[in-house]
Design an enzyme around this catalytic site. Structure first.
Site, PDB file in Angstrom:
ATOM      1  N   ASP A  26     -89.659 -40.142  15.421  1.00  0.00           N
ATOM      2  CA  ASP A  26     -90.611 -39.692  14.424  1.00  0.00           C
ATOM      3  C   ASP A  26     -91.377 -40.916  13.923  1.00  0.00           C
ATOM      4  OD1 ASP A  26     -91.780 -37.766  12.635  1.00  0.00           O
ATOM      5  OD2 ASP A  26     -90.537 -38.619  11.044  1.00  0.00           O
ATOM      6  N   ASP A  28     -93.748 -41.119  10.483  1.00  0.00           N
ATOM      7  CA  ASP A  28     -93.699 -41.296   9.029  1.00  0.00           C
ATOM      8  C   ASP A  28     -92.259 -41.342   8.548  1.00  0.00           C
ATOM      9  OD1 ASP A  28     -96.448 -41.379   8.249  1.00  0.00           O
ATOM     10  OD2 ASP A  28     -96.598 -39.244   8.690  1.00  0.00           O
ATOM     11  N   ASP A 225     -86.081 -39.132  10.061  1.00  0.00           N
ATOM     12  CA  ASP A 225     -85.675 -39.297   8.666  1.00  0.00           C
ATOM     13  C   ASP A 225     -85.558 -37.970   7.926  1.00  0.00           C
ATOM     14  OD1 ASP A 225     -88.578 -38.988   8.703  1.00  0.00           O
ATOM     15  OD2 ASP A 225     -88.490 -39.442   6.563  1.00  0.00           O
TER      16      ASP A 225
END
Length: 341
Positions: A26, A28, A225
């Site tokens: 991922d 961001d 995250d």
């Protein structure tokens, strides 16, 4: 591969960059935040790549094209080609192409990333519900997307035109804080029409399929995250995952994670790719990791000392085992406070 109900994080005697052939990363909250590289990200990724691991960047953000994302990462000191970037725009374009004729007009409510992905699949982006679209596709269009675009989508969807969404993330991080994401925009059209879109992005299977098709990964590791997109996406795809604590997920959320949100591994940041992962072992009525032992009764208890991450891993084992196949309702506030989490 992830199987069954996970009741503790896994250990690995080998660095994860050696145990898996491809990292599905991922962006961001993992690689960058607010446009700037997260600490240790560039160096860790370079070392993982130098050791033979393929790096692929997987994003639900449909606004930017792979070329633009790759250029941004390269500017941050992470050399990246456009072929290393997989977006939800690409996943939804493939989904649409399988259901409408070649060259069909598709009403675009979003940005350039969607238009490029549609053209790649041989489809024709159009701007109006009066252009007789064969489908409507909605993706994040940035903060300047006007209200009239949602109305245009609603006109077409209300006429029965098939509706697709790149993703339904309700929020998106920005340099100034948390902003409404594409999921919030999708809700506008849903409320106006009562319809339901077909969704392609994480955590749903079309995004995982797109990623595997484009990378050829045989032993992929999802790195993220967010529990509800990255980790759930890995769960849905039957692959292992690494949660890094540089983004939105905090200690209480991790301890309370239901089975589909439980990562295989937990680490502070992307340096976790370069190391093995400690084993969590049974000890009496609790679980030991490093210098810590965690147990669960009416609340989560933590004894010992050592690194904060080892304590968190032990707490996960106690909480997830106590919760079984449901979410954990045990109080872990005091235990997490001991760890500074």
């Amino acid at each position: 591969m992830s199987q069954g109900v996970r009741t503790r994080p896994e250990g690995s005697g080998r660095p994860l960059s050696e145990a898996y052939d491809t990292a599905l990363l991922d962006l961001d909250g993992v690689v960058y935040a607010g446009g700037n590289a997260i600490a240790h990200a560039a160096d860790s990724l370079e070392r993982a790549r130098a050791g033979g691991m393929h790096l692929a960047y997987v994003t639900n953000n449909a606004l930017r094209t792979p070329d633009v994302v790759a250029e941004h990462l390269t500017e941050l000191g992470i050399p990246t080609g456009a072929d290393d970037v997989i977006t939800s725009a690409q996943a939804v374009a493939r989904l649409i192409s399988e259901q409408v004729p070649a060259g069909a007009p598709v009403l675009v409510i979003g940005g350039e990333g969607l238009r490029v992905a549609l053209r790649e699949r041989g489809l024709t982006p159009v701007e109006s519900a009066d252009d007789d679209p064969a489908a409507v596709v909605q993706g994040y269009g940035g903060p300047d997307l006007t209200w009239s675009r949602f109305a245009e989508a609603s006109y077409a969807v209300a006429r029965g035109v098939p509706w697709f969404a790149s993703n339904t993330d309700l929020t998106i991080p920005s340099g100034r804080g948390i902003a409404p994401g594409n999921g919030a925009a999708v809700e506008v059209v849903r409320i106006a029409t009562g319809a339901e879109p077909q969704v392609a992005g994480k955590p749903l299977p079309p995004m995982h399929r797109e990623t595997i098709l484009r990378t050829g990964a045989e032993r992929p590791l999802v790195v993220g995250d967010r529990l509800d997109t990255d980790i759930e996406g890995a769960f849905n795809g039957g692959v292992d995952s690494l949660l890094v604590l540089t983004g939105v997920t905090d200690g209480p959320q991790l301890l309370a994670a239901p089975p589909r949100h439980r990562p295989t591994y937990v680490d502070a940041d992307l340096r976790g790719l370069l190391t093995g992962q400690p084993e969590i072992t049974r000890e009496g009525d609790g679980f030991r990791c490093g210098g810590w032992t965690a147990s669960a009764a009416d609340r989560l208890e933590l004894e010992g000392d050592g690194g904060a991450l080892d304590g968190l891993r032990a707490l996960c084992a106690a909480a997830w085992t106590a919760a079984g196949d449901g979410s954990c309702e045990l109080d872990g506030e005091k235990a997490l406070a001991r760890l500074g989490l």
